[in-house]
Design a protein around this motif. Structure first.
Motif, mmCIF file in Angstrom:
data_model
loop_
_atom_site.group_PDB
_atom_site.id
_atom_site.type_symbol
_atom_site.label_atom_id
_atom_site.label_comp_id
_atom_site.label_asym_id
_atom_site.label_seq_id
_atom_site.Cartn_x
_atom_site.Cartn_y
_atom_site.Cartn_z
ATOM 1 N N ALA A 1 0.812 -1.225 0.000
ATOM 2 C CA ALA A 1 0.000 0.000 0.000
ATOM 3 C C ALA A 1 0.835 1.260 0.000
ATOM 4 O O ALA A 1 0.533 2.213 0.699
ATOM 5 C CB ALA A 1 -0.961 -0.005 1.201
ATOM 6 N N LEU A 2 1.886 1.272 -0.803
ATOM 7 C CA LEU A 2 2.659 2.514 -0.940
ATOM 8 C C LEU A 2 1.836 3.495 -1.773
ATOM 9 O O LEU A 2 0.994 3.084 -2.560
ATOM 10 C CB LEU A 2 3.994 2.233 -1.625
ATOM 11 C CG LEU A 2 4.912 1.285 -0.857
ATOM 12 C CD1 LEU A 2 6.192 1.042 -1.643
ATOM 13 C CD2 LEU A 2 5.244 1.837 0.519
ATOM 14 N N TYR A 3 2.079 4.795 -1.570
ATOM 15 C CA TYR A 3 1.340 5.804 -2.332
ATOM 16 C C TYR A 3 2.050 5.994 -3.664
ATOM 17 O O TYR A 3 3.167 6.504 -3.705
ATOM 18 C CB TYR A 3 1.274 7.114 -1.550
ATOM 19 C CG TYR A 3 0.831 6.918 -0.111
ATOM 20 C CD1 TYR A 3 -0.334 6.210 0.181
ATOM 21 C CD2 TYR A 3 1.575 7.411 0.946
ATOM 22 C CE1 TYR A 3 -0.741 6.013 1.488
ATOM 23 C CE2 TYR A 3 1.176 7.220 2.261
ATOM 24 C CZ TYR A 3 0.019 6.510 2.522
ATOM 25 O OH TYR A 3 -0.374 6.314 3.814
ATOM 26 N N PRO A 4 1.415 5.607 -4.762
ATOM 27 C CA PRO A 4 2.131 5.542 -6.040
ATOM 28 C C PRO A 4 2.559 6.910 -6.574
ATOM 29 O O PRO A 4 3.490 6.995 -7.353
ATOM 30 C CB PRO A 4 1.116 4.888 -6.982
ATOM 31 C CG PRO A 4 -0.202 5.119 -6.352
ATOM 32 C CD PRO A 4 0.031 5.159 -4.873
ATOM 33 N N HIS A 5 1.865 7.968 -6.144
ATOM 34 C CA HIS A 5 2.174 9.288 -6.692
ATOM 35 C C HIS A 5 3.269 9.996 -5.912
ATOM 36 O O HIS A 5 3.673 11.089 -6.282
ATOM 37 C CB HIS A 5 0.908 10.139 -6.714
ATOM 38 C CG HIS A 5 0.284 10.292 -5.350
ATOM 39 N ND1 HIS A 5 -0.312 9.232 -4.699
ATOM 40 C CD2 HIS A 5 0.201 11.342 -4.517
ATOM 41 C CE1 HIS A 5 -0.762 9.645 -3.518
ATOM 42 N NE2 HIS A 5 -0.458 10.915 -3.392
ATOM 43 N N LEU A 6 3.728 9.386 -4.836
ATOM 44 C CA LEU A 6 4.767 10.023 -4.025
ATOM 45 C C LEU A 6 6.098 9.285 -4.185
ATOM 46 O O LEU A 6 6.114 8.079 -4.441
ATOM 47 C CB LEU A 6 4.361 10.013 -2.543
ATOM 48 C CG LEU A 6 3.049 10.717 -2.200
ATOM 49 C CD1 LEU A 6 2.782 10.618 -0.699
ATOM 50 C CD2 LEU A 6 3.081 12.169 -2.632
ATOM 51 N N PRO A 44 7.398 4.329 -6.169
ATOM 52 C CA PRO A 44 7.164 2.908 -5.880
ATOM 53 C C PRO A 44 7.198 2.022 -7.120
ATOM 54 O O PRO A 44 7.705 0.909 -7.070
ATOM 55 C CB PRO A 44 5.774 2.915 -5.250
ATOM 56 C CG PRO A 44 5.672 4.248 -4.611
ATOM 57 C CD PRO A 44 6.424 5.193 -5.492
ATOM 58 N N ALA A 45 6.672 2.532 -8.240
ATOM 59 C CA ALA A 45 6.612 1.695 -9.438
ATOM 60 C C ALA A 45 8.005 1.322 -9.935
ATOM 61 O O ALA A 45 8.159 0.394 -10.713
ATOM 62 C CB ALA A 45 5.839 2.423 -10.534
ATOM 63 N N GLN A 63 10.205 -2.391 -2.197
ATOM 64 C CA GLN A 63 8.909 -1.841 -1.769
ATOM 65 C C GLN A 63 8.628 -2.251 -0.326
ATOM 66 O O GLN A 63 8.136 -1.470 0.479
ATOM 67 C CB GLN A 63 7.789 -2.358 -2.672
ATOM 68 C CG GLN A 63 7.852 -1.795 -4.069
ATOM 69 C CD GLN A 63 6.669 -2.205 -4.909
ATOM 70 O OE1 GLN A 63 5.687 -2.717 -4.401
ATOM 71 N NE2 GLN A 63 6.763 -1.986 -6.209
#
Ligand SMILES: Nc1ncnc2c1ncn2[C@@H]1O[C@H](COP(=O)(O)OP(=O)(O)O)[C@@H](O)[C@H]1O
Ligand SMILES: [Mg+2]
Lengths: 437, 352
Positions: B84-89, B130-131, B138
């Motif tokens: 559940a990492l924030y993908p936009h950060l 994260p991606a 991760q």
């Protein structure tokens, strides 16, 4: 082998290309062509002929053409020529009398009826009754006024025969001006638009309309999407359908509903009256309420569109991310602002750009509600173009001018699309969901 | 910080998933919640961190009752199964998130994030998104984010489930190292007994929303309270034989074979129905009793070799031994059985 596959490929895409050409490219091409002409109801869209009308003569006089020439053109003249003789024979003029006219007056012209009549009176076989004499003069009258000539050369010959001493370039200018069909006028339509004082007003109206409606679309769409997202599941479905109604209601019905809502003795009117508030036709009665009506009418349609997109994007955010932000200490508002909204960036930008383009070219709801009024306070560019080209009160539809206005819309839309594509990189938008968690 | 669940009950709609559970996690301890999929481990974890409201009982952090405290105020760090990492950060912003929503100053955030990144060995990843990270990276970021604001409790939901075998091994010791270095109280949810046994101080084993036994890994392995626990722990798994006592210190498998009972059970009256559990390491290594059979399966595992031995009446025993290739399929063998290590369970499955 290679050429065969590429031919086959071509065969497969050709229907798409044909459609693209017929429905996407052709309208733009035709608009562009029309935009540089003065086509209107009076010119028609096929070719015309050459006619000198009273109006044209007045214009020519104003434009500085010699008064004598104008006067000459406006008058009829009488000449004895083989043609007029034939016409007279046809009209039943007595043959002996005709023979005398032919032998003594052949090739002569008379400026007015009186001089021709006195010349005729000199002939031995003239009719005894003055009325028969007048009738006999008629076939010899040659007037250029309101006579159609199919070609320009014919018109020039006719003018020259009427005013033999007119300079050649004047003759050709008059012949040119007498053309009744449409013609190329280069940037004439655009110049007219630039010169018109209403233009700036309509541009400002359009900017205001697009910006305000867009803001309403996006903010209300977002607000609805986020509130329904946090609502319990059972309620959310009901609300989604409710907000879809403006989108699925036929536009005319929707507009009628708004009329009923805002007009004299309509819903709002009655309520306002009960409350002692100013009650009038809100749709057309004042500029602020007219604007409010237009923005709301269009706003709700767009807001439901935005809401659907935003809701979908919201549901695509894994719930664990929201849980994570909560245990990380984020309040509801921080969660919305820092986790949800950034991830709605693409749908927001998409709705913004898509709606800008569709609002720019939309006029149906305005037409059906305020119709640009009161006065032209809520007239936007697309509505004005529509009225100019297809819906003029005076009955003279200015296709050319309308096309010019439409072409400007197309150009603005194209420029905005390119800007949006640049700024928001739609290809990334399409690839975005690759990131999975 | 000690974590205590008292009569914790959780229902979804009309289904009771956890009914009156009691659990105490000691300060600084790492406890595994071990159980098969769907037994309510995550539900328990989410109740502890406040994502799920509980339907009954109490949750205590130390002496403080946090049952009605919203998750924002519980000060727990959670590592979710999918991270559940924030993908936009960026990684830095992900880790800084708990501090920045709290309103910490920029220099403080910078310092704390760097410190935790050093602890989790991800300093060079801070600028990435994260991606752009591998699963293991991760995982480390999620761990760093959970630890950065020095939570009272660290909760890990199947943290290794999404990693490949090698990374899983590496992260197993990493997570344990970090937990020991920070001294944080931690609860690890897992369905993998190896993870639970290798990483945790104690294991709470669950089945169908119920805690069956809480013990250290060794105690639990050696003395499981019931058949389920005995079967769940151990790889290769224990072999269960159904039968009855003979009355004279032996056990008659229902197929016919007679096996010795451990000395402590020798006095059991005859004809008592029992299940006898034989772990593979207790057959074929040492012991006073000889059992004869035919090799019916050989599985070399490198350091060890696993054998199935079929007795005359068809009973199959399993044996694991240091790698050997002198025994082949179909061969007759007579191997020792360590009767004292056998596990016995009564008809209700309880250990006797
Ligand atoms: N949000 C929910 N709504 C309804 N049932 C749920 C929900 N979450 C979990 N459950 C049910 O609760 C039980 C335990 O789930 P969970 O705690 O996720 O198991 P696990 O031990 O695999 O983590 C399962 O039967 C699951 O179907
Ligand atoms: Mg789970």
């Amino acid at each position: 082998m290679r050429t065969r596959t590429s031919l086959l490929g071509l065969a497969f895409v050709s229907p798409a290309l044909a459609l693209l050409f017929a429905f996407f490219l052709m309208p733009v091409v035709l608009t562009t062509v029309f935009a540089f002409t003065n086509m209107s109801t009076s010119t028609g869209i096929t070719g015309g002929s050459h006619v000198i009308t009273g109006n044209l003569l007045r214009d020519l006089g104003n434009a500085g053409v010699d008064d004598d020439i104008v006067a000459a053109l406006s008058e009829g003249s009488f000449s004895v020529t083989p043609e007029t003789l034939a016409a007279a024979a046809e009209a039943g003029v007595e043959p002996r009398f005709l023979g005398e006219i032919e032998s003594s007056l052949m090739g002569q012209s008379f400026e007015d009826a009186r001089s021709f009549e006195s010349a005729l009176k000199a002939l031995p076989s003239r009719p005894t009754r003055i009325r028969d004499l007048k009738l006999a003069t008629e076939p010899f009258e040659r007037s250029i006024l309101n006579t159609r000539y199919s070609s320009r050369a014919a018109m020039e010959t006719a003018i020259a025969s009427m005013v033999p001493d007119a300079p050649v370039d004047t003759v050709s200018a008059i012949a040119e001006a007498s053309y009744t069909g449409w013609r190329w006028i280069d940037g004439g339509n655009f110049q007219t638009l630039l010169d018109r004082p209403e233009t700036i007003r309509i541009v400002l109206n359009t900017v205001f309309y697009v910006a305000a409606t867009l803001a309403f679309n996006v903010f209300v769409g977002l607000f609805l999407a986020i509130t329904t997202f946090y609502l319990p599941k059972t309620g959310a479905g009901f609300f989604s359908v409710l907000w879809l109604l403006p989108r699925i209601t036929p536009v005319v019905l929707y507009a009628v509903m708004w009329k009923w809502f805002t007009w004299d003795n309509g819903f709002l009117y009655v309520i306002a009256e009960q409350l002692g508030l100013p009650a009038f036709n809100y749709m057309k009665g004042s500029v602020p309420t007219a604007w409010a009506t237009i923005i709301l009418v269009n706003g709700f349609v767009g807001a439901s569109f935005g809401m659907i997109l935003f809701s979908g994007a919201l549901r695509a955010i894994p719930v664990q991310q929201l849980w994570a932000s909560e245990v990380d200490g984020a309040s509801r508002w921080q969660q919305i602002r820092r986790i949800i909204l950034p991830q709605l960036r693409w749908p927001i930008l998409f709705v913004t750009s898509y709606q800008t383009l569709s609002l720019l070219s939309s006029y149906e709801q305005i037409w059906l509600t305020t119709n640009g009024g009161p006065g032209s306070t809520t007239t936007v560019w697309a509505l004005e173009a529509f009225n100019t080209a297809l819906n003029n009160y005076t009955g003279n539809l200015e296709y050319g001018m309308g096309a010019a206005m439409a072409l400007i819309l197309v150009a603005v839309g194209l420029i905005l699309s390119i800007l949006y594509l640049r700024m928001f990189r739609f290809d990334e938008l399409v690839n975005k969901p690759r990131i999975e968690f | 910080m000690q974590v205590t669940l008292k009569n914790f009950t959780k229902t979804f709609d009309d289904t009771t998933v956890i009914d009156s559970m009691n659990l105490a996690v000691n300060d600084g301890e790492m406890l595994a919640l071990l159980g098969p999929s769907g037994c309510g481990k995550s539900t328990t974890l989410f109740a502890i961190c406040g994502i799920h409201r509980i339907n009954g009982g109490q949750i205590l952090f130390g002496d403080r009752d946090v049952s009605d405290v919203p998750s924002q105020k519980r000060n727990v760090g959670v590592v979710f199964q999918n991270y559940a990492l924030y993908p936009h950060l960026t990684v830095f912003e992900n880790i800084a998130f708990p501090l920045s929503v709290r309103g910490d100053s920029k220099p403080d955030i910078e310092r704390e994030v760097r410190a935790i990144a050093a602890l989790t060995h991800i300093e060079e990843l801070l600028a990435r998104r994260p991606a752009q990270l591998s699963g293991g990276q991760q995982q480390r970021v999620a761990l760093a984010r959970a630890l950065v604001r020095k939570p009272d409790v660290l909760l890990l939901d199947e943290p290794l489930a999404n990693l490949d075998a090698k990374l899983r091994l590496e992260m197993r010791s990493e997570i344990r190292r970090i937990q020991l270095e920070t001294g944080i109280t931690a609860i690890l949810v897992t369905h993998d007994q190896v993870e639970a046994m290798s990483m945790c101080d104690r294991i709470a084993i669950m089945n169908k929303g119920e805690i069956l036994q809480i013990a250290t890994p060794t105690d639990m392995y050696r003395a499981p309270v019931n058949k389920f626990v005995a079967g769940f722990l151990g790889n290769p798994p224990i072999v269960m034989l159904e039968g009855r006592t003979s009355g004279d210190g032996r056990f008659l498998v229902k197929e016919g074979t007679s096996l010795p009972l451990p000395a402590r059970l020798a006095g059991m009256p005859g004809d008592t129905p029992l299940s006898l559990g034989v772990r593979p390491e207790h057959f074929g290594a040492a012991g006073a009793n000889r059992v004869e059979g035919t090799i019916s399966f050989v599985e070399p595992q490198g350091r060890e070799t696993l054998f199935d031995v079929t007795l005359d009446d068809g009973v199959v025993l399993r044996s694991i031994q240091p790698a050997r290739d002198d025994v082949v399929f179909g061969q007759k063998v007579v191997w020792p059985l360590d009767a004292e290590k056998l596990l016995a369970f009564d008809v209700s499955g309880r250990a006797v």
